[in-house]
Design a protein around this motif. Structure first.
Motif, mmCIF file in Angstrom:
data_model
loop_
_atom_site.group_PDB
_atom_site.id
_atom_site.type_symbol
_atom_site.label_atom_id
_atom_site.label_comp_id
_atom_site.label_asym_id
_atom_site.label_seq_id
_atom_site.Cartn_x
_atom_site.Cartn_y
_atom_site.Cartn_z
ATOM 1 N N THR A 9 0.828 -1.195 0.000
ATOM 2 C CA THR A 9 0.000 0.000 0.000
ATOM 3 C C THR A 9 0.859 1.240 0.000
ATOM 4 O O THR A 9 0.639 2.181 -0.764
ATOM 5 C CB THR A 9 -0.909 -0.006 1.228
ATOM 6 O OG1 THR A 9 -1.695 -1.191 1.201
ATOM 7 C CG2 THR A 9 -1.818 1.214 1.234
ATOM 8 N N PHE A 12 2.665 1.502 -3.322
ATOM 9 C CA PHE A 12 1.724 1.913 -4.370
ATOM 10 C C PHE A 12 1.451 3.412 -4.238
ATOM 11 O O PHE A 12 1.417 4.146 -5.218
ATOM 12 C CB PHE A 12 0.431 1.121 -4.220
ATOM 13 C CG PHE A 12 -0.503 1.344 -5.370
ATOM 14 C CD1 PHE A 12 -0.291 0.705 -6.586
ATOM 15 C CD2 PHE A 12 -1.579 2.205 -5.255
ATOM 16 C CE1 PHE A 12 -1.142 0.905 -7.646
ATOM 17 C CE2 PHE A 12 -2.431 2.412 -6.312
ATOM 18 C CZ PHE A 12 -2.199 1.751 -7.516
ATOM 19 N N ILE A 127 3.565 -5.525 -6.330
ATOM 20 C CA ILE A 127 2.845 -4.419 -6.962
ATOM 21 C C ILE A 127 3.813 -3.523 -7.732
ATOM 22 O O ILE A 127 3.490 -3.010 -8.807
ATOM 23 C CB ILE A 127 2.068 -3.609 -5.909
ATOM 24 C CG1 ILE A 127 0.915 -4.462 -5.356
ATOM 25 C CG2 ILE A 127 1.507 -2.327 -6.518
ATOM 26 C CD1 ILE A 127 -0.130 -4.839 -6.402
ATOM 27 N N LYS A 147 -8.392 -7.103 -1.317
ATOM 28 C CA LYS A 147 -7.602 -5.862 -1.262
ATOM 29 C C LYS A 147 -6.561 -5.846 -2.379
ATOM 30 O O LYS A 147 -6.360 -4.823 -3.042
ATOM 31 C CB LYS A 147 -6.917 -5.753 0.101
ATOM 32 C CG LYS A 147 -6.153 -4.463 0.298
ATOM 33 C CD LYS A 147 -5.551 -4.405 1.707
ATOM 34 C CE LYS A 147 -4.765 -3.112 1.892
ATOM 35 N NZ LYS A 147 -4.152 -3.061 3.245
ATOM 36 N N SER A 150 -8.213 -5.316 -5.706
ATOM 37 C CA SER A 150 -8.564 -3.907 -5.863
ATOM 38 C C SER A 150 -7.352 -3.091 -6.308
ATOM 39 O O SER A 150 -7.467 -2.202 -7.162
ATOM 40 C CB SER A 150 -9.113 -3.363 -4.537
ATOM 41 O OG SER A 150 -9.402 -1.987 -4.648
ATOM 42 N N GLN A 151 -6.183 -3.409 -5.756
ATOM 43 C CA GLN A 151 -4.957 -2.716 -6.169
ATOM 44 C C GLN A 151 -4.638 -3.000 -7.631
ATOM 45 O O GLN A 151 -4.264 -2.095 -8.384
ATOM 46 C CB GLN A 151 -3.788 -3.150 -5.288
ATOM 47 C CG GLN A 151 -3.850 -2.605 -3.866
ATOM 48 C CD GLN A 151 -2.662 -3.068 -3.044
ATOM 49 O OE1 GLN A 151 -2.322 -4.252 -3.058
ATOM 50 N NE2 GLN A 151 -2.042 -2.159 -2.335
ATOM 51 N N GLN A 154 -6.667 -1.035 -10.126
ATOM 52 C CA GLN A 154 -6.276 0.358 -10.313
ATOM 53 C C GLN A 154 -5.160 0.490 -11.350
ATOM 54 O O GLN A 154 -4.900 1.582 -11.855
ATOM 55 C CB GLN A 154 -5.827 0.953 -8.991
ATOM 56 C CG GLN A 154 -6.943 1.048 -7.956
ATOM 57 C CD GLN A 154 -6.438 1.584 -6.635
ATOM 58 O OE1 GLN A 154 -5.838 2.646 -6.582
ATOM 59 N NE2 GLN A 154 -6.671 0.852 -5.563
#
Length: 336
Positions: A9, A12, A127, A147, A150-151, A154
């Motif tokens: 997170t 990202f 990621i 989760k 969802s990343q 994007q």
């Protein structure tokens, strides 16, 4: 969990901030007053606006509507089946995740994926590497973490390619739709059906022959149950399974030496996910054990060593064809 080394997170977010700053600098540069020379150039040759890629809506295995490119160019295959299916359809992914129980792509696909970058461990893509790959489409049949999905969404349209205990044919067709390769998939399946029918005919009465499929791990052997990929292949050639292996499910719990008789059959196909390591060492030791030698399949000379990453994982169309080759070679003495 996307990356064990750092917070995906945070990474990202940092990458997003970096991208925003880069765009900001670009915007400032674009706002610089034009000199007469540059103004004349811009007037003489106006910059062409990029054309948006055509898209289409599909329904993925999770029941979601996803807008995907009609002709995707940079596809990430974040699962063994996704990678196998793409290669079978004549497309090479721009990145893949490692195989189950391995630190490389699935062993049986190594040659075909020699120049494809690993994006991370199975169901744990980095990621950072996903962003760096600049995909226009992401396929994944293994990631369950909402989760993480969802990343990924994007970054690029993300298609969930498999549902629990789904037939490999349906998964393959779904991926073909996402890649606009439906006719290629039909041709591949017709070739597979033709080969399976030929083997079934040459086996005579395959329903009278039981085939045990075993994955050996450091904890011992587990046998594969009715709902897994390889059981569908064996059913296609008409062979039967030992009674315990006809139950619904994925695979048994690891067996002790006292329960070794549960892996017996007219033929025993045994493999490990990786050709080297603890599982392979453990299996090498057990082959000299008296209890193992007493299995009827072993006594008949019907013990077949197989690639566990091909036979006992999630498979795919290339794995299905290769499994037919293994059966034909072992039981009919023919090369595939």
């Amino acid at each position: 969990m996307a990356d064990n080394n750092s917070s995906p997170t945070k990474k990202f977010a940092l990458l997003a901030i970096s991208a925003a700053l880069a765009l900001g600098f670009t915007a400032l540069a674009m706002q610089k007053p034009a000199t007469p020379e540059t103004a004349q150039t811009e007037s003489a040759a106006p910059a062409e606006q990029p054309t948006a890629a055509a898209t289409k809506d599909i329904t993925d295995a999770a029941g979601r509507r996803v807008s995907v490119p009609v002709e995707p160019k940079r596809v990430l295959a974040l699962g063994e089946f996704d990678m196998d299916a793409m290669l079978a359809l004549g497309m090479k992914p721009v990145g893949v995740t490692d195989g189950r129980g391995q630190q490389t792509p699935p062993n049986y696909l190594k040659d075909l994926s020699a120049d494809v970058e690993s994006i991370g461990r199975l169901a744990q893509p980095s990621i950072d590497k996903v962003i760096a790959a600049q995909p226009d489409l992401i396929l994944t049949g293994t990631i369950q973490d909402e989760k993480l999905i969802s990343q990924l969404q994007q970054i690029a349209p993300t298609v969930i390619t498999s549902a629990s205990s789904e037939n490999w044919r349906d998964m393959f067709k779904r991926i073909a739709v996402a890649l606009s390769k439906e006719s290629e998939a039909e041709k591949f399946l017709a070739k597979y059906d033709e080969k399976a029918a030929k083997i079934r005919e040459n086996l005579g009465n395959p329903e009278n022959v039981s085939v045990s499929v075993v994955r050996w791990s450091p904890k011992g052997p587990t046998y594969m149950l009715r709902d897994v990929f390889i059981s569908q292949i064996i059913a296609d050639v008409g062979l039967s399974r030992p009674p315990a292996q006809q139950e619904s499910g994925i695979h048994s719990a690891p067996l002790s030496l006292e329960a070794l008789h549960e892996i017996d059959g007219d033929w025993i196909f045994v493999g490990t996910l990786s050709p080297v390591g603890d599982a392979a060492d453990t299996f090498a030791e057990i082959r000299d054990n008296a209890a193992f030698k007493q299995l009827s399949g072993v006594n008949k000379g019907h013990l077949v060593l197989i690639d566990g990453s091909l036979w006992t994982s999630v498979g795919g169309p290339l794995a299905a064809m290769a499994a037919l080759d293994d059966i034909e070679q072992a039981m009919l003495g023919k090369q595939g």
